[in-house]
Design an enzyme around this catalytic site. Structure first.
Site: not given
Ligand SMILES: [Mg+2]
Length: 364
Positions: A162, A190, A218, A243, A267
């Site tokens: 992250k 991400d 991402e 995403d 997702k």
């Molecule tokens: Mg993500």
């Protein structure tokens, strides 16, 4: 197998350590559990997390959407009439994808039970086992390097890092992590919408020039900034994965037609469940765009559903289903088996749930 009732409850599962991204910090999984009862005694389970900063869905809105809108369309429906159930679920309320996902998952659980087959086999049955990455929260570079070493010591071959809260620091973070783990480990990053397009291009080119060997990036820019996303995709070599920019199959078509990203992260909480996720898989197959299957901070009910989809489909080549691994407890009997980076399925019908402990069901 007719639906007789839909019950809702809350579950709280502590995390091993706080989960930190460019958008939020979370201490525990606080999800809504859906329990669909039938006249045959079969029970279907679903789950949805209140990921307000991404989906806009809260605990209250998930419960309200199901209780006040979705429920009346589904009571009395026969599970064998899957198409009609999904049409009704879709038209019951706009948006509210997390609520729809929780119900869709419970319906698929029952659909598998109806035919005495695990769901992944009904969806294609491409494989029975997958390997997930694990998320490294955004922190100081040294702490992230330490967390990365701990993860590879457990056998993880892919880390999802992250970043996105500070471009200069993000480069230092990636340098510290690459130095700590060496080059046998895949590093995906991400940014969770944390950069603007120019900042993203500058930062990612620096990472390329430093030889950090990033597998993919991402969501570098804001969810709505498709032009910015395309600008980044066109100007760096690292593959870009959309995403937050892709919720629905329609979003996926737009991104693929524009060439705004190289990869799509599916997702269930964004698509509204498996039914729509399958449509994105089909679109992606047509465009030749590989997909990741990811999750929010979810426990084992909804992540098991995601595992069934991921194992079923060839176009899903990247797995980010570490929700249950980040939890310090597992209140669910049955479902997918998580052994650190390896996730296996059993051949129990549906999703194979036996029981869920610690659910506070809401009394009406
Ligand atoms: Mg993500």
């Amino acid at each position: 197998m007719k639906i007789t009732d839909i019950k809702l409850g809350n579950i709280s599962v502590p995390l091993k350590k706080p989960f930190k991204t460019a958008l939020r910090t979370v201490e525990s999984v606080e999800d809504v559990i859906v329990k669909i009862e039938t006249d045959t005694g079969n029970i279907g389970y679903g789950e949805a997390p209140p990921t307000g900063v991404i989906t806009g869905d809260t605990t209250g809105s998930i419960i309200g959407a199901i209780e006040d809108h979705i429920k009346k369309y589904l009571i009395g429906m026969d599970i064998e009439n899957m198409e009609e159930i999904m049409l009704r679920l879709d038209k019951s309320i706009v948006n509210n994808t997390s609520a729809k996902a929780a119900v869709d998952i419970a319906i698929y659980d029952l659909y598998g039970q109806l035919y005495n087959t695990p769901v992944y086999k009904l969806l294609g049955g491409y494989r029975k086992e997958i390997v997930t990455d694990i998320t490294i929260s955004v922190n100081a570079p040294e702490e992230m390097a330490q967390d990365s070493i701990e993860a590879i010591d457990k056998g993880y071959k892919t880390l999802k890092i992250k970043v996105g809260d500070n471009a200069t620091l993000d480069i230092k973070r990636m340098q510290a992590i690459r130095e700590a783990v060496g080059y046998d480990v895949d590093l995906r990053i991400d940014a969770n919408q944390g950069w603007n397009a120019k900042e993203a291009i500058y930062t990612l080119r620096k990472m390329e020039d430093a030889g950090l060997n990033i597998e993919l990036v991402e969501q570098p820019v804001k969810a709505h900034d498709l032009k910015g996303l395309k600008l980044v995709t066109d100007n760096i070599n690292i593959p870009v994965l959309a995403d937050e920019s892709v919720f629905s199959p329609r979003d996926a078509i737009t991104i693929m037609q524009m060439g705004a990203a190289d990869l799509i992260n599916i997702k269930l909480m964004k698509t509204g469940g498996i039914h729509n996720a399958l449509k994105i898989c089909s679109i992606a197959e047509i465009y030749g765009v590989e997909c990741m299957l990811g999750c929010m901070l979810e426990s084992k009910v909804s992540v098991t559903a995601a595992v069934h989809l991921a194992t079923a489909k060839n176009i899903i080549t990247k797995i980010d289903l570490d929700g249950p691994i980040l939890c310090s407890e597992d209140p669910i009997d049955g479902g997918a088996i998580f052994e650190d980076y390896k996730i296996r399925l059993t051949d129990d019908p549906g999703f194979g749930f036996k029981d869920i402990h610690g659910v506070n069901y809401i009394e009406y």
